[in-house]
Every structure is written in C-alpha cells, then in structure tokens.
Write an enzyme that holds these catalytic residues in place. Structure first.
Site, PDB file in Angstrom:
ATOM      1  N   TYR A  33       2.317  -6.045   0.515  1.00 28.79           N
ATOM      2  CA  TYR A  33       1.656  -6.860   1.005  1.00 28.79           C
ATOM      3  C   TYR A  33      -0.026  -6.624   0.841  1.00 28.79           C
ATOM      4  O   TYR A  33      -0.048  -5.628   0.334  1.00 28.79           O
ATOM      5  CB  TYR A  33       1.780  -7.268   2.802  1.00 28.79           C
ATOM      6  CG  TYR A  33       1.141  -5.861   3.332  1.00 28.79           C
ATOM      7  CD1 TYR A  33       1.729  -4.607   3.168  1.00 28.79           C
ATOM      8  CD2 TYR A  33       0.096  -5.957   4.004  1.00 28.79           C
ATOM      9  CE1 TYR A  33       1.275  -3.768   4.104  1.00 28.79           C
ATOM     10  CE2 TYR A  33      -0.495  -5.086   5.068  1.00 28.79           C
ATOM     11  CZ  TYR A  33       0.260  -3.898   4.973  1.00 28.79           C
ATOM     12  OH  TYR A  33      -0.345  -2.771   5.622  1.00 28.79           O
ATOM     13  N   LYS A 149       1.383  -0.433  -1.068  1.00 30.85           N
ATOM     14  CA  LYS A 149       1.108  -1.115   0.086  1.00 30.85           C
ATOM     15  C   LYS A 149       2.606  -2.161   0.621  1.00 30.85           C
ATOM     16  O   LYS A 149       2.627  -3.202   0.474  1.00 30.85           O
ATOM     17  CB  LYS A 149      -0.019  -2.474  -0.066  1.00 30.85           C
ATOM     18  CG  LYS A 149      -0.700  -2.426   1.447  1.00 30.85           C
ATOM     19  CD  LYS A 149      -2.032  -3.117   1.044  1.00 30.85           C
ATOM     20  CE  LYS A 149      -2.735  -3.705   2.335  1.00 30.85           C
ATOM     21  NZ  LYS A 149      -2.669  -3.016   3.606  1.00 30.85           N
ATOM     22  N   GLU A 181      -4.818   9.652   6.621  1.00 27.98           N
ATOM     23  CA  GLU A 181      -5.570   8.660   6.702  1.00 27.98           C
ATOM     24  C   GLU A 181      -5.018   7.860   8.195  1.00 27.98           C
ATOM     25  O   GLU A 181      -4.725   8.854   8.961  1.00 27.98           O
ATOM     26  CB  GLU A 181      -5.095   7.266   5.700  1.00 27.98           C
ATOM     27  CG  GLU A 181      -3.832   7.102   5.726  1.00 27.98           C
ATOM     28  CD  GLU A 181      -3.500   5.893   4.843  1.00 27.98           C
ATOM     29  OE1 GLU A 181      -4.196   5.251   4.144  1.00 27.98           O
ATOM     30  OE2 GLU A 181      -1.914   5.991   4.532  1.00 27.98           O
ATOM     31  N   LEU A 205      -3.258   5.200   1.243  1.00 27.65           N
ATOM     32  CA  LEU A 205      -3.662   3.967   0.656  1.00 27.65           C
ATOM     33  C   LEU A 205      -5.106   3.786   0.162  1.00 27.65           C
ATOM     34  O   LEU A 205      -6.017   4.120   1.066  1.00 27.65           O
ATOM     35  CB  LEU A 205      -3.349   2.830   1.586  1.00 27.65           C
ATOM     36  CG  LEU A 205      -3.697   1.231   1.073  1.00 27.65           C
ATOM     37  CD1 LEU A 205      -2.422   0.907   0.090  1.00 27.65           C
ATOM     38  CD2 LEU A 205      -3.786   0.430   1.994  1.00 27.65           C
TER      39      LEU A 205
HETATM   40  N1  PLP Z   1      -4.581   2.740   5.369  1.00 30.93           N
HETATM   41  C1  PLP Z   1      -3.551   2.035   5.744  1.00 30.93           C
HETATM   42  C2  PLP Z   1      -2.222   2.688   6.065  1.00 30.93           C
HETATM   43  C3  PLP Z   1      -3.624   0.494   5.997  1.00 30.93           C
HETATM   44  O1  PLP Z   1      -2.449  -0.144   6.462  1.00 30.93           O
HETATM   45  C4  PLP Z   1      -4.860  -0.022   5.522  1.00 30.93           C
HETATM   46  C5  PLP Z   1      -5.218  -1.725   5.778  1.00 30.93           C
HETATM   47  O2  PLP Z   1      -4.247  -2.101   5.894  1.00 30.93           O
HETATM   48  C6  PLP Z   1      -5.960   0.681   5.142  1.00 30.93           C
HETATM   49  C7  PLP Z   1      -5.726   2.118   4.874  1.00 30.93           C
HETATM   50  C8  PLP Z   1      -7.353   0.238   4.699  1.00 30.93           C
HETATM   51  O3  PLP Z   1      -7.253  -0.416   3.675  1.00 30.93           O
HETATM   52  P1  PLP Z   1      -8.407  -1.657   3.307  1.00 30.93           P
HETATM   53  O4  PLP Z   1      -9.720  -0.983   3.490  1.00 30.93           O
HETATM   54  O5  PLP Z   1      -7.922  -2.175   1.767  1.00 30.93           O
HETATM   55  O6  PLP Z   1      -8.161  -2.665   4.438  1.00 30.93           O
END
Ligand code: PLP
Length: 297
Positions: A33, A149, A181, A205
């Site tokens: 996603y 993701k 994270e 991620l």
């Molecule tokens: N880490 C995880 C596990 C996430 O689910 C998300 C966002 O959904 C992020 C980091 C941050 O990603 P982004 O800055 O692309 O929204």
C-alpha cells in the site's frame, strides 16, 4: 461525498463497498500500500508515493495492470469527489483473487483498492502538534521486510494499541536497544546540531516524510547522520522528532513517561517550519488556496 471507496474501477461510499472473500489480502495480507494526505484536494508529494508503491510491488513481484500515469490521474480525480479539503489518500494493490493456496496464483489479476477519508488534523485530535508528542518504547518483533510497505502490520497494530492505552501518540520500536522506527512513522533525533535518523535498510520503511526532512536539513545546513542510534541516545537527545506523510516533524516531550528533548527548540522549529513551508508551496503551486491557518498539521 463524505468518503469514497474504489475497488477495480467501482466506486461508492466506503461502508457500501464489497470485496471478494478470496482477495489475497484476506488470507495472506498479500499486497502493498501507500498513502499520503491531500490538502485543498491536491494529494501531497504524489509522484514520490507512486514511485515507492511501484518499488513495493516489484519487491513482492506483483505485476500491475495499470501504469504510474494511470494512478497519477486516478487518485486526484477521486480526491475531487470527496468534500473534505484535507483527506487521507490510501491505496493498495493485492495479488488478486484466487482460492487460498500459499504460492502465487497463476493468471490472477491484481486488485486495486483506494479509500479517501477526511484527515483528522491536529485541531480535531489532541490539539496543536507542537504541544509535544508522547511515545512509548516497544521491542521490535517485526520481520525483516520492514522496507516493503506490505499489508502485514500486526506488530505495528499491537504497538499502536499499546501506545494509545498508555495515553500516548506513538510507539518507538527498538531491536535490543537499537531504535528502528515507530508503528506508523519514522523517528529521528537532534544532538549537538546533527539530525540523526536510522539508516535506510530492511529494518525501517524509508518514509517520504523522512526523505523530505533529510532534504530540508541539507538546505538548512543541518548535518545528517544515518548511523543507528540507541534508546539511551534517544532519551539523552536534544530533541526527538517524528515524521510521516501527514505528520510534519513535531517534537516529542515524553517517552515511557520520562521527559525527553526540549533542549534545541529553535533548530527543531526551523526544521518543522521548513517542512510545513514546503507543503504550502507545493499546494499553492498547484492552485490551492494559501489560507493555511485553518489547517493544523
Ligand atoms: N514507518 C512506518 C512503519 C509507517 O507505516 C509509515 C507510514 O505509514 C512511516 C514510517 C512513514 O512513512 P511516510 O513518511 O512515507 O508516510
């Protein structure tokens, strides 16, 4: 419309949408996603999110029957059908619809899902994001594909629930003390004027909010260090910051009930200001109204 669901070309209110039980998401979470926010009916940083989505599909060997251009046209057209000017724009692809069997089904076509819902800005949540986010730490028991993701988010769900029950905004994962994270955002620290963030490996991620923060640091002359940092270093940092596509680097005030950060608010504020400024510039360049005081992001 208040919200919108989309599934393989069919649209309707989310509550009325129906999907086949054999969609691979229900048996295996077999899909990927991506998500961003739209402001003034303009999806933010859409090109970057579509790029990451195509990378995620390639990592799971999902072969889309749509192009980047198809998606870049579809999502803004759907966003325009929903009333709220600030929305969460979420889309996913699943490997297809087929009787439950682990190996990839032959000949199944991928299913494309989208949902759009009003994004609850900080004004509708607990107030100003600048008030200081509260976090808890949680041992990271996820698998080693955190860079993809994927729809497999059970440890993230459990950690977010635990944070909510503790009256907190987020949970910070760590692997034996090494910070990775958060459950749905990235976490960073400021120490002695340096922006530290976990390296881009399979344990995190690669957030698009994180990439924007790194880029703004470059412009502001803030050095960036991508070597791993520990929970102890986080607790002793000058500032702890979080980013995601709808969360623009608010500072963290407490972790596990202990006060953290608050020692370099000027630098944290410059970075947050630059990120929000970038958002407004993006929206204004695409015809959005520049009266941003009505949104609290
Ligand atoms: N880490 C995880 C596990 C996430 O689910 C998300 C966002 O959904 C992020 C980091 C941050 O990603 P982004 O800055 O692309 O929204």
């Amino acid at each position: 419309m208040e919200n919108l669901g989309y599934y393989n070309g069919k649209t309707g209110p989310i509550e009325e949408m129906r999907v086949p039980m054999d969609d691979r998401s229900s048996w295996f979470g077999d899909g990927v996603y991506d998500a961003t926010i739209s402001v003034e009916h303009i999806p933010y940083a859409l090109e970057e999110h579509i790029d990451r989505f195509f990378k995620s599909m390639a990592l799971l060997e999902i072969e889309p029957d749509f192009t980047r251009e198809d998606l870049a046209a579809l999502l803004p057209s759907l966003v325009k059908q929903v009333d709220s000017p600030v929305q969460m724009v979420y889309w996913q692809v699943t490997r297809g619809t087929a009787p439950r069997a682990h190996a990839f089904p032959r000949g199944a076509k991928p299913n494309l899902w989208v949902f759009l819902r009003p994004w609850e800005t900080a004004a509708g949540k607990a107030g100003d994001p600048a008030r200081g986010q509260k976090l808890i730490t949680v041992e990271d028991t996820r698998f080693f594909h955190c860079n993809i993701k994927t729809l497999n988010l059970i440890p993230n769900v459990l950690a977010a629930e635990k944070a909510g029950k503790a009256g907190c905004d987020e949970a910070v994962f760590h692997r034996s003390g090494r910070v990775t994270e958060c459950s749905h955002s990235n976490v960073h620290i400021l120490k002695d004027g340096v922006f530290r963030t976990a390296p881009e490996d399979n344990l995190i991620l690669a957030g698009i909010g994180r990439a924007h923060a790194i880029a703004r640091c470059g412009e502001l002359g803030i050095p960036v260090d991508r070597t791993p940092f520990s929970v102890a270093e986080m607790m002793a940092a000058d500032e702890v910051l979080i980013t995601s596509s709808g969360v623009f680097c608010p500072a963290v005030s407490h972790i596990d009930g202990r006060p953290v950060g608050g020692r370099d608010p000027a630098l944290a504020g410059r970075l947050r200001g630059a990120l929000i400024g970038e958002l407004w510039d993006y929206i204004a360049a695409r015809g959005g109204q520049a009266d941003y005081t009505k949104y609290m992001l």
